[in-house]
Design a protein around this motif. Structure first.
Motif, short mmCIF file in Angstrom:
data_model
loop_
_atom_site.label_atom_id
_atom_site.label_comp_id
_atom_site.label_asym_id
_atom_site.label_seq_id
_atom_site.Cartn_x
_atom_site.Cartn_y
_atom_site.Cartn_z
N UNK A 17 -67.87 21.40 84.37
CA UNK A 17 -68.43 20.71 83.22
C UNK A 17 -67.92 21.29 81.91
N UNK A 18 -67.50 20.43 81.00
CA UNK A 18 -66.98 20.86 79.71
C UNK A 18 -68.03 20.93 78.61
N UNK A 19 -69.29 20.76 78.98
CA UNK A 19 -70.37 20.78 77.99
C UNK A 19 -70.39 22.04 77.12
N UNK A 20 -70.13 23.25 77.66
CA UNK A 20 -70.20 24.45 76.82
C UNK A 20 -69.00 24.64 75.89
N UNK A 21 -67.90 23.94 76.14
CA UNK A 21 -66.67 24.22 75.40
C UNK A 21 -66.81 23.80 73.94
N UNK A 22 -66.68 24.77 73.07
CA UNK A 22 -66.91 24.51 71.66
C UNK A 22 -68.34 24.68 71.23
N UNK A 23 -69.22 24.98 72.18
CA UNK A 23 -70.63 25.23 71.90
C UNK A 23 -70.97 26.68 72.23
N UNK A 24 -71.15 26.97 73.52
CA UNK A 24 -71.43 28.34 73.92
C UNK A 24 -70.19 29.08 74.40
N UNK A 25 -69.05 28.41 74.39
CA UNK A 25 -67.77 29.05 74.72
C UNK A 25 -66.76 28.68 73.65
N UNK A 26 -66.18 29.68 73.00
CA UNK A 26 -65.18 29.42 71.97
C UNK A 26 -63.83 29.09 72.62
N UNK A 27 -62.79 28.90 71.81
CA UNK A 27 -61.51 28.45 72.36
C UNK A 27 -60.93 29.45 73.34
N UNK A 28 -60.93 30.73 72.99
CA UNK A 28 -60.34 31.73 73.89
C UNK A 28 -61.10 31.79 75.21
N UNK A 29 -62.42 31.75 75.13
CA UNK A 29 -63.23 31.79 76.35
C UNK A 29 -63.04 30.52 77.16
N UNK A 30 -62.98 29.38 76.50
CA UNK A 30 -62.74 28.11 77.19
C UNK A 30 -61.43 28.15 77.96
N UNK A 31 -60.38 28.62 77.31
CA UNK A 31 -59.07 28.70 77.98
C UNK A 31 -59.12 29.65 79.17
N UNK A 32 -59.83 30.76 79.03
CA UNK A 32 -59.93 31.71 80.13
C UNK A 32 -60.70 31.11 81.30
N UNK A 33 -61.77 30.37 81.01
CA UNK A 33 -62.56 29.72 82.06
C UNK A 33 -61.69 28.69 82.79
N UNK A 34 -60.97 27.88 82.05
CA UNK A 34 -60.12 26.86 82.66
C UNK A 34 -59.01 27.49 83.50
N UNK A 35 -58.44 28.56 83.01
CA UNK A 35 -57.42 29.28 83.80
C UNK A 35 -58.01 29.76 85.13
#
Length: 312
Positions: A17-35
Motif C-alpha cells: 500500500x502506498x498510503x504512507x508515502x509522502x505522509x508517514x514516509x518521506x522520499x528516501x524512506x519510500x524509496x528504501x521500502x520499495x527497494x
C-alpha cells in the motif's frame, strides 16, 4: 504468484500500500521500502491520486509522485505493477468521463509512466450511471493507458450492475475488487461481495488488511493509541472489542515464531483473498508482511481465528 483475471499479469500475494508515502514516509524512506519490497519478491504497488490529501498542506498525488521518482531512479517500470485510483482527489472528484480521463493523465505524469497496470474507481460516483463508468474505463484500456480495471467502495448492487453490463456489452470486466475485509471486518464482504466475486471472477485485494495497524498487536490499550498517525482509526477496533482477536493472533503467532501481522495476513489469504493490501512506514516493518505469503495456518488455528472474529 496468482494471475490477475483477464490478463497475463502475475501477482505476488501481497499488495504494498502506498498510503504512507509522502505522509508517514518521506522520499528516501519510500524509496528504501520499495527497494526492499521488490528485492523480497513483491511486484504490486497500490496507490491513489488522493493520497495524501488529508494531510495539512497536501493536495493529493504525493504518493504517486514519490513512486514515480523511484521508478525513474531505478529504471524498473517493466518489473513492477502499478495500481492507482480515481474519484477522491479534491480537484478531481467523481467519475464523470472527462474528469477520469484528465485524472489518469495527471496520475501518469506523476508516476513517470505511460500506463498503469490496474486502474480503480476508488469510490463509486452515484451521479454517473455504472453503464457510463464501464464505458469510460473500457475506453482507457482501449487507448492503452490502462491494462486492467478495478473497483473499490461500490455497493453490491452497483458492483453487480457494472459487471452484468460489461459482460453483456463486451466491455472490459473488472479484474480486481478492493473490499474492506480483515479479521475485524468480515460480515459485509462474506455475505454481500463474495457471491459477486463467485459469479464474476475477480482478484480480491482486501484493505486495510491490518486494520490500520491494530492487527499488528501494537495497540493493546488507549494509551498505545496516543500520538499515533492511525490512532483514531485503530481506536475503533479497541472500543469494539477487537482485543479478543488480537489475543488469539498473538498466541498463534508465538507458536509459529512469526509476528501477529503475518498471521493476520495469512488468514485472509486462506479465505481466498488474492493479495491483501498492507503498508509500512519503515523498512523493518516489511518482513512480517512478506512472510505471510508462505505461512500455512493449520485448520485449528483458522477455526480459532474464525471464532474470535465472529460478529465483526
Amino acid at each position: 504468484m496468482t494471475i490477475l483475471p483477464g490478463t497475463d499479469l502475475e501477482i505476488f500475494p501481497l499488495n504494498l500500500g502506498g498510503n504512507p508515502f509522502g505522509w508517514t514516509a518521506d522520499e528516501a524512506t519510500t524509496h528504501a521500502i520499495l527497494d526492499a519490497f521488490v528485492d523480497a519478491g513483491g511486484n504490486v504497488i497500490d496507490t491513489a491520486d488522493s493520497y495524501s490529501a488529508w494531510v495539512d498542506g497536501h493536495v493529493g498525488g504525493e504518493s504517486e509522485a514519490l513512486i514515480g521518482s523511484w521508478l525513474s531512479a531505478r529504471g524498473n517500470r517493466d518489473q513492477v505493477l502499478v495500481a492507482t485510483k480515481v474519484a477522491k482527489k479534491p480537484d478531481r472528484m467523481g467519475l464523470a468521463h472527462d474528469n477520469v480521463v484528465a485524472a489518469l493523465d495527471e496520475s501518469l505524469a506523476r508516476l513517470h509512466t505511460d500506463h498503469v497496470d490496474l486502474y480503480y474507481g476508488h469510490f463509486d460516483d452515484e451521479t454517473v450511471p455504472v453503464q457510463d463508468q464501464a464505458q469510460t474505463f473500457h475506453s482507457l484500456v482501449e487507448d492503452g493507458k490502462v491494462r486492467a480495471v478495478g473497483l473499490s467502495n461500490y455497493s453490491p448492487d452497483r458492483l453487480r450492475a457494472w459487471c452484468e453490463f460489461a459482460s453483456r456489452e463486451g466491455l472490459t470486466l473488472p479484474a480486481a475488487l478492493q473490499p474492506r475485509y480483515h479479521l475485524l471486518a468480515r460480515q459485509t464482504y462474506e455475505s454481500d461481495y463474495a457471491p459477486i466475486v463467485a459469479d464474476f471472477p475477480m482478484a480480491v485485494f482486501s484493505y486495510p488488511a491490518l486494520a490500520s495497524g491494530f492487527l499488528t498487536g501494537k495497540y493493546r490499550s488507549a494509551t498505545d493509541l496516543e500520538g499515533r498517525a492511525r490512532g483514531g482509526a485503530a481506536g475503533r477496533y479497541l472500543e469494539a472489542g477487537g482485543l479478543r482477536v488480537v489475543d488469539v493472533l498473538v498466541r498463534i503467532s508465538s507458536a509459529y515464531a512469526v509476528a501477529p501481522a503475518t498471521v493476520a495476513l495469512a488468514w485472509v489469504l486462506a479465505k481466498g483473498v488474492s493479495a491483501p493490501i498492507a503498508s509500512v512506514s519503515r523498512v523493518d516493518q516489511l518482513p512480517a508482511l512478506m512472510a505471510a505469503a508462505t505461512l500455512q495456518l493449520s485448520s485449528e488455528d483458522l477455526a480459532a481465528l474464525d471464532e474470535a472474529s465472529l460478529g465483526f
